[in-house]
Design an enzyme around this catalytic site. Structure first.
Site, PDB file in Angstrom:
ATOM      1  N   HIS A 128      37.355  27.662 -10.600  1.00 49.74           N
ATOM      2  CA  HIS A 128      36.887  28.977 -10.173  1.00 49.74           C
ATOM      3  C   HIS A 128      35.361  29.066 -10.264  1.00 49.74           C
ATOM      4  CE1 HIS A 128      36.782  33.579 -10.982  1.00 49.74           C
ATOM      5  NE2 HIS A 128      36.625  33.334  -9.705  1.00 49.74           N
TER       6      HIS A 128
ATOM      7  N   GLU B 221      33.875  27.308  -7.362  1.00 47.42           N
ATOM      8  CA  GLU B 221      33.933  28.145  -6.156  1.00 47.42           C
ATOM      9  C   GLU B 221      32.735  29.099  -6.095  1.00 47.42           C
ATOM     10  OE1 GLU B 221      35.480  32.337  -5.333  1.00 47.42           O
ATOM     11  OE2 GLU B 221      37.141  31.147  -6.112  1.00 47.42           O
ATOM     12  N   HIS B 222      32.383  29.692  -7.236  1.00 52.37           N
ATOM     13  CA  HIS B 222      31.249  30.619  -7.268  1.00 52.37           C
ATOM     14  C   HIS B 222      29.940  29.910  -6.943  1.00 52.37           C
ATOM     15  CE1 HIS B 222      32.439  34.625  -9.092  1.00 52.37           C
ATOM     16  NE2 HIS B 222      33.586  33.980  -9.022  1.00 52.37           N
TER      17      HIS B 222
END
Length: 1083
Positions: free
Chosen positions: A79, A82-83
């Site tokens: 995650h 992804e950022h």
């Protein structure tokens, strides 16, 4: 599929070679797009879609790696990756280059991290596709993972996690994951937070494995941040492998051009030699997890029970889809269904059954029921009835027509499916490309269901059904803490309790069905038989509906489908009455009438919904709206049936009690919504004429009696005005006949001119600056919220509307970039145009949800507005023209489907302005707009010092006590004391531990206590230094962030009713165009 199905397309100048799939892609008969599939030499597979009429180009890249692949010591790393991928590439190093490019080209983007995949996607104006792909492709071969972004994106992930703390779906989802068998990857914490992402770095530092040199960059997080970034790059360099990527690109370009574009831009992605996408065959349910009852405390007030069973991963079973077959039966709502039985008992308000793909290789079958209070008290009987129905299924013969009906409905739905928005379609295709299906069936395999040609289909169903046993499943019972304590006794302190079913219950759950009301469903009479469409050549589709009938009671707007050519129709019947919402009590009664109509029709209309024909009766402040959409074959009959049910509403006391309980729970839970939703709600309420608060409605609900509902329904329908819109595959005479039937059934009297109610807004006076402050009702919600509204004026002034809308679009991306990305105020940040009640007035609304105080948020919003003045003034002409072209393209976008077309037309009918061609007028006008007009509007009405500014801000302030913090000045003063004491301490290394400018006092003291040991300083000196911290905190206090620095310049609203009464009301709507359709519409 064999090697012969692919051919090599050789290198052509700068275009690398690729492989082209040669067999045609199966698609529906109405799909006018062209498809091809290519595979690059690095292993990436791409679906290319040529759509010459697409309103937006779009792309989606799916990486077959999600949070189940996180390192065990760094939960949330996928995650976090992804950022950070959005934060610049070697080719385009500017942080917000990608989002800025999309924004000015009528686009946008997003991404999500799931269990087994991470998906990145965008939409953009078709001419800008190449530029968007140039920026997008770099994410996967040359991202910067800029050190300066490390701390900020750690904060962003942390904020995203914290916004879910008070959200029951997220809490229960994560709880279910933690209840997996030991060591199963499903138990991983996928979102992650600052603590989990930096734990490995902190541990490495504690063991002396990290360099303690000074910060490389103020935002790189020091040695811990650098270690976190190093681990991220190490993980990305291993897991982001081209052979595990599927890409979908949709554009107007020919397929060959799209292929060349993809090959050139995505071939640089390295193939890292990773094997096939990882598949986890083992299920998270082991013996200890099966046959259990888990009681879970909720934040919101509701009762629910969820029954879960292990299920085989469904994509390999795409031909017969056994999971769908079972969900069709268990989730049925017709006569003889589990739902009908439990509803008849007064125990449930809804039931859903479906398969859930947990990860690549394992799945779950879930049945979720929302319970009444009585249903919660009888939860054992509810769960037992579910197992009885499953036992009935196991003991029953399945006629072949069951699967035949399912297959027919699926085939019809696929063959006549409406076109979707390009971005969402690209995401769906990119995800499904990883399914184990023949390449030519990438579109059909997920959508179609085969009839049972041999025993294999039923065998798959029986095998899955055999697993849906009480000994194998897990039951989760959800309610607030006090409800669990009332049922189970004692005090619940841990938030959950897990027990095994007793022997008596197990014996009953295993025994044959003995509930006579349960039986299998009958044949579906709503499956359409007439799917004919009269298609003819059309030079250009009509741009508006025509008025074809007008009486003293109703008006009918109609447009025959002339662009989609599907056997579908959409009908909206709006019934307005002056008594529908003139008082809070009337509003409650109208809502109950609509809910009771829907409730009474569930068993009859469920087959229609299955067959692709949906309806809903909705209450609103002016009356009720009946909406129908789907296959036109049997739509008029369903419409008349629903109108008769509305006219002849005769509720029973037990169903009224259930609806009142459900409505009370819904309104009680309103106050537990996220802070920004509450600030938006109160902002809209304070600027709307004659609306009632949820508190006022709740006050009226307990006193409502059965006779009140019946009397109100009769009074409401006695004198009404009806507006009807009919679109799609229906003829003019059918539309007129339907409207006449509605009038005949309702048999009302007409309203005289001036009695027809309409929505109107309240107008802030020029030069005003209002603030309303309230507390977030949820005492455990850590986030505050600010809704900041600036009024621009009348929406019906064409040029003002266009300039204001363009200004809002230009401000949108910088607001996000500054307030969220750079200043890290919170995860929820948005700037957009806001239409007020009645659609005649508009403005710009900025919303921020944050752990920071609302006064601080308002200060930062106004600081942002100050920077926008310079940005607008310095904006290059070509950039301004890009924004204009993007907006022009958006306004000229044709509707993608019938539902979208209906929404566009209905907006103008509902408002009363009938300005159907507004978007085309906007598109023509914007060509003439100059930049100075936008700058002038900003300086006149938006800038904090604008002379005509009219502003209202809503401050929803968290009640949750915040940990005591130390100001930056106090930290500096303490470090001076350390230096003066001549203590040999590396201040930079110590500062590494604090990633915020105002560290929590307890963390600060603990860290310095660990540093000031006997090896560094005497006990007395350490004690003296630490003892001075409270005085420094008092001398240099942290500013109260709930206080707005310009509070002397604002007017605080204390009484909402008095405030609303002081504002001018917008004029009632009037048609802006006389279309002159009657007596004969020019169709």
């Amino acid at each position: 599929m064999t090697a012969s199905d692919w051919k090599v397309v050789p290198q052509n100048h700068l275009i690398p070679p690729y492989n082209l799939f040669t067999r045609p892609i199966e698609k529906s008969q109405v799909d006018d797009r062209q498809y091809s599939v290519i595979r690059l030499e690095n292993g990436l597979t791409a679906m290319l879609v040529h759509d010459p009429c697409t309103e937006n180009a779009a792309a989606s890249l799916n990486v077959a790696v999600g949070h189940l692949s996180d390192p065990d010591d760094m939960p949330g790393l996928a995650h976090f990756c992804e950022h950070l991928l959005f934060m610049g590439t070697r080719q385009f190093p500017k942080e917000n280059e990608y989002s800025e490019y999309l924004s000015k080209n009528n686009g946008g983007s997003n991404a999500y991290t799931s269990s087994s995949n991470t998906n990145y996607h965008f939409r953009v104006s078709p001419p800008a596709l190449t530029g968007a792909l140039e920026r997008f492709s770099g994410f996967f071969h040359s991202p910067l993972f800029a050190p300066s972004c490390t701390t900020r994106e750690l904060n962003a992930v942390d904020s995203e996690h914290k916004k879910n703390h008070q959200a029951d779906p997220w809490r229960i989802f994560q709880l279910n994951k933690t209840l997996s068998k030991a060591g199963h990857p499903w138990s991983k914490f996928g979102t992650g937070n600052r603590a989990t992402l930096t734990a490995a770095g902190r541990e490495a530092k504690a063991k002396g494995k990290l360099s303690v040199n000074t910060l490389v960059n103020g935002n790189d997080g020091g040695s811990i941040g650098r270690e976190t970034r190093r681990r991220l790059i190490e993980w990305w360099s291993k897991e982001y492998c081209a052979s595990r990527m599927e890409l979908c690109v949709i554009g107007r370009e020919p397929l060959e051009e799209l292929a060349a574009m993809v090959s050139k831009l995505f071939s640089p992605i390295p193939n890292r030699g990773r094997g096939p996408s990882p598949i986890i065959d083992e299920h998270p349910f082991g013996p200890n997890e099966m046959g259990t009852l888990v009681s879970v405390q909720t934040i919101m007030s509701f009762h629910a029970v969820e029954i879960s069973f292990p299920l085989a991963w469904q994509p390999p079973l795409w031909k017969y889809k056994p999971g769908y077959f079972l969900s069709h039966l268990l989730g049925h709502e017709g006569h003889g269904s589990l739902f009908a039985y439990l509803k008849g008992k007064g125990w449930i308000t809804s039931l859903g059954a479906s398969t859930q793909a947990l990860g690549r290789g394992f799945a779950m079958f879930k049945t979720t029921m929302y319970l009444t209070k009585s249903g919660f008290d009888n939860y054992r009987s509810v769960v037992l009835a579910t197992f009885k129905y499953l036992n009935l299924l196991r003991a029953s013969e399945f006629p072949r027509w069951f699967q035949s009906e399912i297959a027919t409905i699926a085939k019809t739905q696929f063959q006549f499916s409406e076109k979707r928005a390009a971005e969402g379609y690209a995401v769906t295709l990119a995800e499904r490309m990883s399914w184990p299906v023949p390449t030519e069936k990438l579109l059909t395999a997920p959508a179609l269901i085969s009839e049972w040609e041999d025993n294999e289909g039923e065998r798959q169903v029986r095998e899955a059904l055999e697993n849906l046993q009480v000994d194998v499943g897990r039951v989760v019972l959800m309610a607030k803490k006090e409800e669990h304590e009332r049922i189970f006794g004692g005090r619940e302190t841990l938030g959950k309790r897990e027990v095994r079913w007793d022997d008596q219950f197990l014996d009953e759950a295993r025994s044959p069905n003995d509930i006579p009301d349960l039986h299998l469903p009958g044949r579906n009479e709503f499956i359409p038989t007439n799917l004919d469409v009269e298609k003819h050549d059309v030079l250009e589709p009509l741009q508006r509906p025509h008025l074809i009938r007008q009486s003293g009671i109703s008006r009918v707007w109609y447009k025959k489908d002339d662009q989609f050519w599907l056997p579908r129709a959409a009908v909206i019947v709006d019934i307005r009455s002056p008594v529908a919402g003139d008082k809070p009590r009337a509003t409650v009664l109208t809502k109950l009438c609509a809910d009771l109509v829907n409730d009474s029709l569930t068993e009859y209309t469920y087959d229609a919904e299955l067959a692709g024909l949906a309806y809903h009766v909705t209450a609103h402040s002016l009356g009720m709206t009946l909406s129908l959409k789907g296959y036109n074959d049997k739509l008029p009959e369903l419409a008349k049936y629903v109108v008769r049910a509305l006219k002849n509403l005769a509720p029973t006391q037990d169903r009224l009690d259930v609806m009142k309980e459900k409505l009370k729970r819904e309104w009680d839970n309103f106050f537990m919504n996220p802070s920004y939703q509450l600030s938006d709600y109160y902002g809209r309420h304070m600027l709307a004429h004659q609306t009632w608060t949820v508190q006022e409605l709740l006050g009226e609900l307990p006193g409502v009696q059965l006779e009140d509902v019946v009397a109100h329904n009769s009074q409401l329908l006695s004198k009404i005005n009806i507006q009807t819109l009919v679109l799609g595959n229906m003829y003019k005479d059918q539309a007129i006949a339907l409207s006449e039937s509605v009038e005949d059934i309702l048999d009302p009297s007409p309203l005289v001119e001036g009695q027809v109610p309409c929505e109107r807004s309240l107008i802030l006076p020029e030069g005003s600056n209002y603030i309303w402050i309230s507390s977030v009702p949820n005492p455990n919600e850590a986030n505050s919220a600010l809704t900041y509204y600036i009024h621009l004026g009348q929406l019906n002034d064409p040029r003002h509307r266009v300039v204001g809308t363009l200004l809002a679009r230009i401000m949108s991306e910088p607001a996000f970039n500054i307030l969220r990305t750079k200043e890290q105020l919170g995860y929820i940040v948005s700037c957009s145009r806001w239409l007020l009640h009645g659609d005649s007035q508009f403005g710009i609304r900025i919303v921020v949800q944050s752990e920071r105080g609302t006064g601080y948020l308002e200060d930062r919003v106004e600081a942002f507005l100050n920077t926008m003045d310079t940005k607008l003034e310095e904006m290059e002409d070509h950039e301004f023209d890009d924004f204009k072209k993007g907006m022009q393209q958006r306004w000229r976008e044709p509707a993608k489907n019938l539902g979208e077309e209906a929404s566009k037309y209905w907006q103008h009918i509902d408002s009363g302005f009938l300005d159907f061609l507004r978007r085309f007028e906007n598109a023509d006008l914007i060509e003439k707009v100059e930049k100075q007009e936008v700058v002038a509007l900003f300086r006149e009405r938006v800038h904090p010092k604008a002379p005509k500014r009219a502003k209202l801000s809503i401050h929803m302030q968290s009640q949750k006590p915040r940990p005591q913090r130390i100001s930056a000045k106090a930290v500096e003063a303490f470090e001076v004391l350390v230096r003066e004491a001549d203590i040999s301490v590396d201040l930079a290394a110590t500062t590494d531990e604090f990633d915020q400018e105002r560290p929590v006092a307890a963390d600060f003291l603990k860290r310095w206590s660990d540093v000031l040991t006997e090896d560094a300083v005497s006990i007395d000196v350490a004690k003296d230094l630490l003892g001075r911290v409270p005085a420094l905190m008092e001398q240099y206090p942290v500013q109260d962030e709930n206080v707005y620095s310009r509070s002397a310049d604002v007017t605080r609203v204390d009484d909402i009713k008095a405030f609303k009464a002081s504002l001018d009301v917008s004029p009632p709507p009037r048609p802006l165009v006389d279309w002159g359709d009657l007596p004969t519409a020019k169709l």
